[in-house]
Design a protein around this motif. Structure first.
Motif, mmCIF file in Angstrom:
data_model
loop_
_atom_site.group_PDB
_atom_site.id
_atom_site.type_symbol
_atom_site.label_atom_id
_atom_site.label_comp_id
_atom_site.label_asym_id
_atom_site.label_seq_id
_atom_site.Cartn_x
_atom_site.Cartn_y
_atom_site.Cartn_z
ATOM 1 N N ALA A 244 90.947 2.047 87.112
ATOM 2 C CA ALA A 244 88.949 2.125 87.247
ATOM 3 C C ALA A 244 88.192 1.635 87.707
ATOM 4 O O ALA A 244 87.196 1.775 88.289
ATOM 5 C CB ALA A 244 88.877 2.078 86.277
ATOM 6 N N LEU A 245 88.486 0.213 87.429
ATOM 7 C CA LEU A 245 87.855 -0.591 88.370
ATOM 8 C C LEU A 245 88.043 -1.125 89.852
ATOM 9 O O LEU A 245 86.741 -0.748 90.732
ATOM 10 C CB LEU A 245 87.308 -2.234 87.651
ATOM 11 N N VAL A 246 88.814 -0.959 90.460
ATOM 12 C CA VAL A 246 89.102 -0.887 91.345
ATOM 13 C C VAL A 246 88.919 0.568 92.306
ATOM 14 O O VAL A 246 87.843 0.235 93.067
ATOM 15 C CB VAL A 246 90.683 -1.079 91.806
ATOM 16 N N MET A 247 88.971 2.052 91.761
ATOM 17 C CA MET A 247 88.187 2.636 91.908
ATOM 18 C C MET A 247 87.317 2.727 91.813
ATOM 19 O O MET A 247 86.056 3.398 92.920
ATOM 20 C CB MET A 247 89.319 4.190 91.303
ATOM 21 N N PHE A 248 85.918 2.644 90.473
ATOM 22 C CA PHE A 248 84.897 2.263 90.390
ATOM 23 C C PHE A 248 84.406 2.419 91.837
ATOM 24 O O PHE A 248 83.409 2.234 92.239
ATOM 25 C CB PHE A 248 84.868 2.205 89.356
ATOM 26 N N THR A 249 84.721 0.106 92.080
ATOM 27 C CA THR A 249 83.985 -0.403 92.562
ATOM 28 C C THR A 249 84.390 -0.280 94.339
ATOM 29 O O THR A 249 83.095 0.031 94.927
ATOM 30 C CB THR A 249 84.452 -1.562 92.174
ATOM 31 N N GLY A 250 85.733 0.382 94.606
ATOM 32 C CA GLY A 250 85.879 1.174 95.796
ATOM 33 C C GLY A 250 84.707 2.192 96.250
ATOM 34 O O GLY A 250 84.653 1.907 97.497
ATOM 35 N N ILE A 251 84.682 3.171 95.504
ATOM 36 C CA ILE A 251 83.651 4.368 95.660
ATOM 37 C C ILE A 251 82.673 4.154 95.530
ATOM 38 O O ILE A 251 81.722 4.506 96.710
ATOM 39 C CB ILE A 251 84.874 5.811 94.532
ATOM 40 N N SER A 252 82.168 2.746 94.810
ATOM 41 C CA SER A 252 80.699 3.157 95.014
ATOM 42 C C SER A 252 80.218 2.069 96.418
ATOM 43 O O SER A 252 79.109 2.716 96.940
ATOM 44 C CB SER A 252 80.187 1.613 93.952
ATOM 45 N N ILE A 253 81.100 1.130 96.441
ATOM 46 C CA ILE A 253 80.604 0.356 98.077
ATOM 47 C C ILE A 253 80.903 0.608 99.382
ATOM 48 O O ILE A 253 79.966 1.537 100.192
ATOM 49 C CB ILE A 253 81.579 -1.184 97.368
ATOM 50 N N ALA A 254 82.275 2.023 99.504
ATOM 51 C CA ALA A 254 82.061 3.149 100.592
ATOM 52 C C ALA A 254 80.618 3.803 100.867
ATOM 53 O O ALA A 254 80.773 3.785 101.761
ATOM 54 C CB ALA A 254 83.857 3.039 100.586
ATOM 55 N N ASN A 255 80.747 4.887 99.462
ATOM 56 C CA ASN A 255 79.769 5.527 99.219
ATOM 57 C C ASN A 255 77.650 4.708 99.404
ATOM 58 O O ASN A 255 77.245 5.512 98.814
ATOM 59 C CB ASN A 255 79.998 5.886 98.806
ATOM 60 N N ASP A 256 77.704 3.380 99.802
ATOM 61 C CA ASP A 256 76.705 2.512 99.220
ATOM 62 C C ASP A 256 75.752 3.325 97.859
ATOM 63 O O ASP A 256 74.652 3.682 97.689
ATOM 64 C CB ASP A 256 75.963 2.965 100.494
ATOM 65 N N LEU B 249 77.878 8.597 86.257
ATOM 66 C CA LEU B 249 78.827 10.387 86.547
ATOM 67 C C LEU B 249 80.016 9.038 87.576
ATOM 68 O O LEU B 249 81.081 9.856 86.861
ATOM 69 C CB LEU B 249 78.218 10.697 87.088
ATOM 70 N N ILE B 250 79.877 8.511 88.558
ATOM 71 C CA ILE B 250 81.243 8.404 89.365
ATOM 72 C C ILE B 250 81.796 7.010 88.107
ATOM 73 O O ILE B 250 82.876 7.044 88.012
ATOM 74 C CB ILE B 250 80.814 6.919 90.484
ATOM 75 N N ALA B 251 81.337 6.300 87.306
ATOM 76 C CA ALA B 251 82.155 5.672 86.192
ATOM 77 C C ALA B 251 82.595 6.284 85.911
ATOM 78 O O ALA B 251 84.073 5.930 84.632
ATOM 79 C CB ALA B 251 80.948 4.809 85.501
ATOM 80 N N LEU B 252 82.214 7.092 84.989
ATOM 81 C CA LEU B 252 83.070 8.167 84.074
ATOM 82 C C LEU B 252 84.102 9.357 84.869
ATOM 83 O O LEU B 252 85.513 8.742 83.910
ATOM 84 C CB LEU B 252 82.496 9.284 82.814
ATOM 85 N N LEU B 253 84.239 9.689 85.711
ATOM 86 C CA LEU B 253 85.005 10.098 86.452
ATOM 87 C C LEU B 253 86.008 9.471 86.927
ATOM 88 O O LEU B 253 87.513 9.318 87.061
ATOM 89 C CB LEU B 253 84.329 11.178 87.723
ATOM 90 N N THR B 254 85.621 7.915 87.505
ATOM 91 C CA THR B 254 86.801 7.089 87.467
ATOM 92 C C THR B 254 87.723 6.750 85.962
ATOM 93 O O THR B 254 89.362 7.078 86.988
ATOM 94 C CB THR B 254 86.558 5.608 88.429
#
Length: 677
Positions: free
Chosen positions: A92-104, A117-122
């Protein structure tokens, strides 16, 4: 046919889950509110440097919150579905961090992911992935550590590909939202524009997104236009606008976004839920300064389908009421921008040029809000026209509060410690000592030459002590039961060479639910039969009723293929408490083993009648019947009178090592004595 859960059940489960997650995060939320309040208070007391420290802590807690939400949600969902959080949380942390950084989607001042919202979804995606494709914590002491390592690496790589896909999806959504935001021409200084502006703010806030950031340009323009109008009005160059920054802050966010002062009073007046009342009393000091995180996340309001509606609706109704009253000249228009933390009533007084009318108007708005929140809250709390059964359901929901959840957390943490100890025991058993097979005969009362056994696994310690199969539950707990099943199959096939196969000897092997529903089990058994040169007709698989409650389609397919090879399949523990008879219709078993519990109940007439009825199964299904648990001569006489010829139990022989089993089969005198028993 599988019965799908009702919408009410799904709703109750969702509310329970979301409440538990946010309740655990309450300490962080409360500390943030206190830090924020302390900072503003110290600023008021002209302690600027000290205030900065509290604002720093507030910013830190706000920055950490989405990551903590991701971890806690993942922990809860994985624990709920019996998957190790130690495995799922890194996903979950990898997906959350990856999506967050990539999309600013990060905070500019600390670089931390900042979208709840991204935290819950990931967290949901990672948990679903690891539940659908289960992996288990790596244990270097296990004999299959290397293969498990490669398997988990492949599993994680697949998840990374999924992360790339969702990253593209989120990026596309953000791009579209930026376009929408850029093209969204809102004018909060008009009635229609103001209502839409308030609607967007409430809707975004209800899912944990700061609407003021999303509508930053409109917010900034509103502030500048309000300042210009106030300056022009003070100089006598322009009339005072009713709509402005002070209008929104003083009358549409009383107690915080969503006018949550109304909700707080609604709880205190109408609620019978002790937890909610305690929560409202705890939140009151903060809500008085328009800090409403305790209610937002404590009930919760955000992501709550029932409370989102009034959360969005109340400020819009307040907009209409306040605008109408001021337009009619009943209350002075807002002539000042007060600090957003100014307590209600005081803010109304100051905003309307020290007018008591502003205070009365705020009281009216709060009262209307209470009545709007009331039906929604009572529905959420389960107090609206509930009957006795609903009360029972409500009582069950009450057990899902913070106290019970902390108990669940403690139990879960204790469970992880226990699983680690179990893993250590299993690893030790796989690397030290040895597993051996014991065999218990199945005796044919009419044909003593018919030789069959049930194999039972035992563990031999380094010093030669034999350990009964209590360890099987350990293998289940650490997810190694399929490895144990394969090991047992190998041991039995090795031993079969020493048994009188030429006389048609057969050996039954118990197989777990995980193995019997595994698509690869058929290929494994076929390969091992060929490897050891054993005829498939010498092997029987014994499947428990519990096991076939799993995947009916795959199990039926596996059974049919194995029977096509010549392997016999028996249903074990028949009548032990599951839906026995439907299984006989769904699966074509070769043998049915009647559970020992049925024989124990045959001491009375009803139990005897039931046993006699079950004995007729063979006439309907064509299955051979085995009476388990035969311990006395009286038991033998009874099952024989029921027409059952094959028996198994201590009366004939206890489970024995291979050497004794071979001797038992070759002892003609024993067979003859059995014949006359």
């Amino acid at each position: 046919m599988v019965k799908l859960p009702s919408l009410r059940s799904c709703y109750d489960t969702y509310v329970r889950d979301i409440s538990i997650v946010f309740l655990l995060l309450l300490p962080l939320t409360i500390c943030n509110a206190i830090s924020l309040f302390s900072g503003h208070f110290l600023n008021f007391a002209e302690q600027g440097e000290l205030a900065k420290r509290f604002f720093y802590f507030s910013d830190l807690l706000i920055g950490v919150y989405p990551t903590a939400l991701c971890i806690i949600t993942t922990y809860y969902l994985s624990s709920k579905h019996n998957t190790s959080p130690m495995v799922v949380i890194p996903y979950a942390l990898v997906m959350f961090t990856g999506i967050s950084i990539a999309n600013d989607l990060v905070a500019p001042h600390n670089g931390l992911p900042n979208n709840p919202l991204i935290a819950l979804l990931t967290a949901l995606i990672a948990s679903s992935w690891c539940v659908a494709f289960r992996v288990f914590p790596l244990d270097p002491s296990r004999i299959d550590f290397v293969s498990a390592l490669y398997k988990q690496s492949a599993h994680f790589f697949g998840f990374l590909l999924l992360t790339v896909f969702f990253n593209q999806v989120v990026g596309s959504i953000i791009l579209e939202s930026d376009v929408i935001s850029g093209n969204l021409t809102l004018n909060p200084l008009t009635i229609s524009g103001g209502l839409f502006y308030q609607f967007i703010l409430g809707l975004l806030g209800s899912i944990g997104i700061n609407g003021h950031n999303f509508l930053f340009r409109a917010k900034q323009q509103l502030y500048e236009d309000t300042k210009n109008n106030l300056d022009a009005w003070e100089m006598g160059e322009a009339p005072l606008n009713i709509l402005g920054q002070g209008f929104y802050d003083a009358f549409l966010a009383i107690g915080g976004s969503g006018s949550t002062m109304s909700l707080l009073l609604c709880i205190l007046i109408f609620s019978k839920d002790k937890r909610h009342i305690t929560l409202a009393l705890s939140a009151l000091p903060l809500v008085m300064f328009n800090i409403n995180e305790l209610l937002l996340f404590g009930l919760p309001i955000i992501f709550n389908p029932t409370l989102i509606a009034p959360f969005v609706l109340v400020p819009m109704i307040s907009f209409v009421v306040v605008y109408g009253v001021m337009a009619l000249g009943l209350v002075n228009p807002v002539s000042a921008i007060v600090d957003w933390m100014t307590p209600p009533l005081i803010s109304g007084y100051l905003a309307t040029n020290n007018s008591i009318g502003g205070v009365i108007l705020q009281v009216l708005v709060i009262a209307i809000g209470v009545m709007v929140y009331r039906p929604f809250y009572l529905h959420y709390a389960g107090k609206s026209n509930i009957d006795a059964r609903a009360m029972i359901r409500r009582h069950a929901l009450e057990k899902s509060t913070l106290t019970s959840f902390l108990g669940e957390v403690n139990q879960s943490m204790g469970g992880h410690v226990n699983r680690h100890e179990v893993s250590q025991r299993v690893g030790k058993m796989m690397t030290r000592g040895s597993f051996v097979m014991y065999y218990q005969p199945q005796v044919n009362l009419k044909d003593p030459s018919d030789v069959a056994y049930e194999s039972l696994v035992r563990y031999r310690t380094d010093d030669g002590q034999i350990v009964p199969p209590m360890f099987i539950k350990d293998f289940h707990q650490v997810g190694a039961i399929k490895q144990l099943d394969e090991l047992v199959i190998d041991l039995v096939l090795q031993d079969l060479k020493r048994l009188p196969l030429s006389a048609g000897c057969r050996v039954g092997v118990n197989i777990s639910a995980e193995s019997v529903s595994d698509p690869d089990i058929v290929d494994y058994i076929a390969e091992r039969l060929y490897h050891y040169g054993v005829s498939p007709t010498s092997l029987e698989l014994e499947v428990t009723e519990e096991a076939i409650l799993e995947d009916h389609v795959q199990i039926r397919q596996n059974i049919e293929i194995l029977q096509g090879l010549g392997v016999k399949v028996a249903i074990d523990d028949f009548g032990a408490g599951y839906a026995s008879f439907p299984h006989l219709l769904k699966f074509n078993f070769d043998k049915v083993k009647l559970d020992r519990s049925l024989l124990l109940n045959a001491t009375e007439e009803r139990g005897q009648n039931l046993y006699q009825l079950l004995a007729k199964i063979s006439e309907v299904t064509g299955c051979a019947l085995v009476a388990e648990g035969i311990e006395t001569e009286k038991d033998v006489a009874f099952v024989e009178s029921c027409g059952i010829d094959i028996c198994q139990g201590f009366y004939f022989a206890k489970p024995m090592p291979l050497e004794d089993a071979v001797g038992w089969a070759s002892n003609k005198s024993v067979l003859e004595s059995v014949k006359h028993a």
